[in-house]
Scaffold this active site. Structure first.
Site, PDB file in Angstrom:
ATOM      1  CD1 TRP A   1      -1.490   1.473  -5.961  1.00  0.00           C
ATOM      2  CD2 TRP A   1      -1.779   3.346  -4.783  1.00  0.00           C
ATOM      3  NE1 TRP A   1      -2.475   2.195  -6.571  1.00  0.00           N
ATOM      4  CE2 TRP A   1      -2.684   3.351  -5.867  1.00  0.00           C
ATOM      5  CE3 TRP A   1      -1.795   4.421  -3.902  1.00  0.00           C
ATOM      6  CZ2 TRP A   1      -3.583   4.383  -6.089  1.00  0.00           C
ATOM      7  CZ3 TRP A   1      -2.687   5.453  -4.127  1.00  0.00           C
ATOM      8  CH2 TRP A   1      -3.570   5.421  -5.207  1.00  0.00           C
ATOM      9  CG  HIS A   2       0.360   6.141  -1.227  1.00  0.00           C
ATOM     10  ND1 HIS A   2      -0.030   4.985  -0.605  1.00  0.00           N
ATOM     11  CD2 HIS A   2      -0.691   6.993  -1.146  1.00  0.00           C
ATOM     12  CE1 HIS A   2      -1.262   5.147  -0.149  1.00  0.00           C
ATOM     13  NE2 HIS A   2      -1.698   6.349  -0.473  1.00  0.00           N
ATOM     14  N   GLY A   3       3.926   5.703  -4.222  1.00  0.00           N
ATOM     15  CA  GLY A   3       5.025   6.320  -4.952  1.00  0.00           C
ATOM     16  C   GLY A   3       6.239   5.421  -4.943  1.00  0.00           C
TER      17      GLY A   3
ATOM     18  N   GLY B   1       0.831  -1.204   0.000  1.00  0.00           N
ATOM     19  CA  GLY B   1       0.000   0.000   0.000  1.00  0.00           C
ATOM     20  C   GLY B   1       0.862   1.249   0.000  1.00  0.00           C
TER      21      GLY B   1
ATOM     22  CG  PHE C   1       0.278   8.929  -5.163  1.00  0.00           C
ATOM     23  CD1 PHE C   1       1.653   9.186  -5.053  1.00  0.00           C
ATOM     24  CD2 PHE C   1      -0.572   9.539  -4.295  1.00  0.00           C
ATOM     25  CE1 PHE C   1       2.126  10.022  -4.080  1.00  0.00           C
ATOM     26  CE2 PHE C   1      -0.107  10.376  -3.316  1.00  0.00           C
ATOM     27  CZ  PHE C   1       1.242  10.623  -3.216  1.00  0.00           C
TER      28      PHE C   1
END
Lengths: 467, 442
Positions: free
Chosen positions: A321-323, A318, A467
């Site tokens: 996923w953001h970066g 997770g 993202f």
């Protein structure tokens, strides 16, 4: 095309006029074209990716439903997952992994020669790959029937209000709304307009002004601990308003056209523990991760140790996923640790007395834990994280300048706090909309005034676009 | 669909209308409250700035450009700069800017300010909020145009219109107010591309100048004539023409000289050399016919040239043709009337009159990035008994023409009377005004 730009205003005026004129069949086709135009506005080459993703999942969905062979179903699902993740991995993570590998090898004295790729991150790729993946997943699980209408499916993938920054819609919810005629009522229109307006206020006034407090602190090298603290508080609300603002605009735009998109943020800073927080923050992503990652891994129906492992995997991915950066991985790990710790503590009997008590204290403590997490999220690298933590702990130095900064932060956030407290007390996210007409008019006027007078109107991208 | 629904429901329509009016009323209140708050803060700053009786006291009057910015405002910075540049005297600058005020409101307050503060000098920067055709408007429109909400809407409209532009809403409003309402067609700054000049021509120019010096006008004429027939850099060419004019004048070749004037007026509407020379010719009553023909032919191309009309009128007066003189001079007055913002002019004159009466020095500052002509034109008919200085801010803000640099000088968030100069912009403004003030003591 950004929602807070004049280009978008023109674009949406045209699209919406056409939408009201056309009949259902042409509405969908027009929306598909509009969505591609909207996306192609960033870079028309990105369109090939979204179309590729659409074709892959359209075919996989149909084949999975057709066949009864479980092995074949699984194979098709894996193809869909592989294709989508390959796309994501290639465009988003290749350089990150290549860079990390080079560093790792250099630790052992080996110099690795890997070519960096000169690619730009296609906007919103993380969002629509997850959205199409959910489609094949649901068909695989037998929860959804595939659609044969290719263009409607393509619209589901590329629906422009939520294309580039969510909410990540499930096929179960959005696809039926595309396949069936929708009705636009005056009430829906009002509600949609309110959501768009509120979203713009969050983005332009609150988030824009907070960015002015946050950015200088993170750009400059040397700072006092107290300044870092204020910047972190400000960032907590900046990212909330940026993202919630975008989601609200997306929902509002959907609503005026008769679409119901899911609520993506439900007062996250009123959470008193991590598990509560993730039910309120970026709900479309957290439920996605829960349904398609955490539960398939076994969820919490397994031994304690495996549950912790599942939590860790889910939160690390997770975070990633953001970066594509280690700071995001660390942020994910930090959130994972909070979740695990909360799980452990709440399973111990002695702490039972805490349940349903000390709401304010818990809120205060947990909010600060979240804020600490945002440090990892916002910092440019881990060295900066360490420097800032050091300054908070060892040189807080509260002085006049910081107080002025804090005052400014409070002034900007005040309207949001008032509205959110109302939303929380009334247990109604549309509390302002449902309020007395006099108050509503006052609020509209105040927001207009603040946006026009003090809003940051430069075309700044929404944080979550990256993202 | 919505419209049809609304029109069939009269009640809804009235309710919506009522709410829109209420909405606008609220915004008006917010805007005015905001202005009031900033005035209170400004007054506090002024009080804390009062240093004592032995100081040179300057009051800055104007609109939001003067009023806003707190310690970053242009008057606050003027205070700092003046005290730093001139340590012999103590300066005290009082900010009396009124956000959104037009020049009438600003000048109305001046006498009261003079009585209260007894200043030695008044610095003004005003006019941006003036409407030119105040007398012609009907009262309802004047009332509406005084509403801040109206200005806000105008600003938003302009911003949408120029959405590609980097300028803030306030800057757009200001430009519109000063350029469009004044009815002045500001000349687009001609981009002069400078070419490298062949060293051979430079040598020739110097040779020609030497010939003029030794009074060999015939040789000088030959040299400059051959120079002006070349494909030369424009500035260089201007110089060659001017010197050609000098050598022709010295030889009394007036007909040829007039051709040089023609070139000069075509290149530069306000050519100082040609204007002065023609004045001299007229008063000496030389080449009357040729001069008349030249000026008439220039007016044929562009009848509205104020200076040419004025020149022709003055020449006719010298030549004794009073009827024709009056014809062209009245034309000049008409052009000036059309070009000048009536309200701004009236109030600037009022201000000058008040300052003269109270024996206070006036510094009239032009807004940054706006041409000086717009300000100068207001004082065309005034004599020398008034004690004021005009301050130009075109050159020092030149860099801001570059969109990249623009944001350094002007804040972009602006609307509802937020100052448009940034800290840096206000500093440059303050520095320029300070220099002019200090020069005026010499």
């Amino acid at each position: 095309m950004l929602f807070n730009s004049v280009e978008f205003l023109i674009f949406f005026t045209i699209v919406y006029s056409l939408y009201l004129i056309l009949n259902f069949k042409w509405q969908n086709r027009m929306l598909l074209v509009a969505s591609y135009v909207f996306y192609g506005f960033w870079d028309w080459r990105f369109l090939s990716l979204i179309i590729f993703s659409t074709i892959v999942d359209y075919c996989c969905g149909l084949y999975i439903a057709e066949t009864d062979d479980v092995k074949k179903k699984k194979k098709l699902l894996l193809i869909s997952i592989f294709m989508n993740l390959a796309l994501l991995g290639f465009f988003k993570y290749f350089n990150f992994f290549a860079g990390s590998l080079i560093k790792l090898f250099s630790l052992f004295g080996v110099s690795l020669k890997l070519q960096y790729l000169n690619v730009i991150l296609p906007v919103g790729i993380s969002f629509y790959t997850f959205q199409t993946l959910s489609y094949t997943f649901d068909i695989y699980k037998g929860q959804l029937k595939p659609t044969k209408k290719f263009f409607d499916f393509a619209l589901f993938v590329a629906f422009f209000p939520q294309l580039v920054a969510g909410p990540i819609e499930r096929a179960k919810c959005l696809l039926p709304q595309i396949l069936e005629p929708r009705s636009v009522t005056l009430n829906k229109f009002y509600e949609g307009c309110f959501l768009v307006f509120w979203g713009l206020f969050e983005k332009i006034f609150i988030s824009g002004n907070l960015a002015k407090i946050v950015d200088p602190v993170f750009v400059s090298g040397e700072h006092k601990g107290s300044e870092v603290m204020v910047a972190l508080y400000a960032f907590a609300f900046q990212i909330l308003c940026d993202f919630d603002g975008y989601s609200n605009i997306a929902r509002g735009l959907g609503k005026v056209m008769g679409f119901e998109l899911m609520i993506n943020f439900n007062l996250p800073y009123f959470a008193t523990n991590p598990s509560d927080f993730w039910k309120r923050w970026h709900i479309s992503l957290s439920t996605w991760l829960k349904d398609y990652l955490y539960i398939p891994l076994g969820g919490n129906k397994v031994s304690n140790l495996i549950t912790y492992r599942n939590l860790a995997i889910t939160m690390l991915l997770g975070g990633l996923w953001h970066g594509a950066a280690w700071t995001f991985v660390v942020w994910g790990a930090y959130q994972g640790i909070l979740l695990m710790a909360h799980r452990k503590v709440s399973s111990i009997r002695i702490f039972d007395f805490l349940k349903n008590r000390f709401f304010i204290v818990k809120l205060f403590v947990f909010f600060h834990l979240v804020v600490l997490g945002w440090l990892f999220f916002r910092a440019q690298n881990m060295a900066q994280v360490m420097r800032m933590l050091h300054s908070i702990v060892f040189s807080l130095d509260l002085d006049g300048n910081t107080l002025v900064l804090f005052q400014r932060f409070l002034l900007v956030v005040l309207p949001l706090l008032i509205v959110q407290i109302g939303q929380y007390k009334k247990n109604d996210l549309m509390f302002l909309f449902h309020g007395h007409w006099f108050i509503k008019t006052f609020a509209y006027a105040l927001m207009t005034y603040l946006i026009l007078g003090y809003g940051v109107l430069t075309a700044e991208e929404f944080i979550y676009f990256q993202f | 669909m919505c419209l049809k629904y609304m029109f069939t429901n009269y009640k809804i329509l009235t309710r919506v209308a009522f709410r829109i009016v209420l909405f606008l009323l609220f915004i008006e209140i917010f805007l005015r409250f905001d202005g009031w708050i900033s005035l209170v803060l400004q007054e506090n700053r002024n009080k804390s700035n009062l240093k004592g009786l032995n100081t040179y006291r300057i009051i800055c009057i104007g609109d939001s450009n003067t009023a806003l910015g707190g310690d970053e405002s242009f008057p606050s910075q003027l205070d700092v700069v003046l005290n730093k540049l001139d340590t012999k005297r103590k300066y005290e600058v009082i900010n009396k800017g009124l956000p959104a005020a037009d020049s009438t409101e600003i000048v109305d307050n001046v006498e009261e300010l003079i009585n209260e503060y007894k200043p030695n000098m008044i610095v003004s920067m005003m006019g941006a909020n003036d409407r030119n055709d105040l007398t012609k408007e009907d009262p309802v429109f004047i009332l509406i145009s005084r509403l801040k909400v109206f200005k806000l809407a105008q600003g938003v409209f302009l911003r949408l219109l120029y959405f590609k532009s980097d300028k803030g809403i306030n800057q757009l409003l200001l430009e519109r107010a000063l350029v469009q309402k004044n009815n002045i067609t500001v000349k687009k700054q001609e981009v002069i591309e400078r070419k490298a000049v062949d060293p051979q021509y430079v040598k020739m120019l110097f040779l020609g100048l030497k010939m003029l010096e030794v009074k060999d006008y015939v040789k000088a004429e030959v040299i400059f004539k051959s120079l002006v027939s070349q494909d030369l850099d424009i500035i260089f060419l201007d110089r060659a023409y001017k010197e050609l004019g000098n050598s022709l004048k010295a030889q009394g070749k007036i007909n040829e000289l007039i051709n040089v004037f023609k070139y000069q007026f075509e290149r530069d509407e306000f050519s100082v050399f040609a204007t002065d020379e023609i004045r001299e010719l007229c008063s000496n009553k030389k080449a009357v016919y040729e001069t008349e023909q030249l000026l008439l032919s220039l007016l044929e191309i562009k009848p509205d040239r104020e200076n040419i009309n004025g020149l022709l009128g003055a020449c006719y007066a010298e030549w004794g043709d009073d009827v024709k003189a009056e014809k062209y001079l009245s034309k000049v007055r008409e052009i000036r009337r059309n070009a000048v913002n009536v309200a701004s002019k009236k109030n600037y004159l009022r201000l000058a009159e008040i300052l003269k009466k109270n024996k206070i020095k006036g510094i009239f500052v032009q807004y940054p990035m706006l041409s000086m002509e717009n300000l100068e034109i207001l004082f065309n008919e005034m004599d020398d008994s008034y004690d004021f200085i005009l301050v130009d801010n075109l050159e020092n803000f030149k860099e801001a023409l570059n969109p990249e640099k623009y944001k350094e000088y002007f804040s972009d968030r602006s609307l509802n009377d937020r100052g448009h100069c940034t800290l840096k912009g206000n500093f440059i403004l303050a520095e320029n005004v300070a220099k002019v003030i200090l020069n005026s003591f010499k």
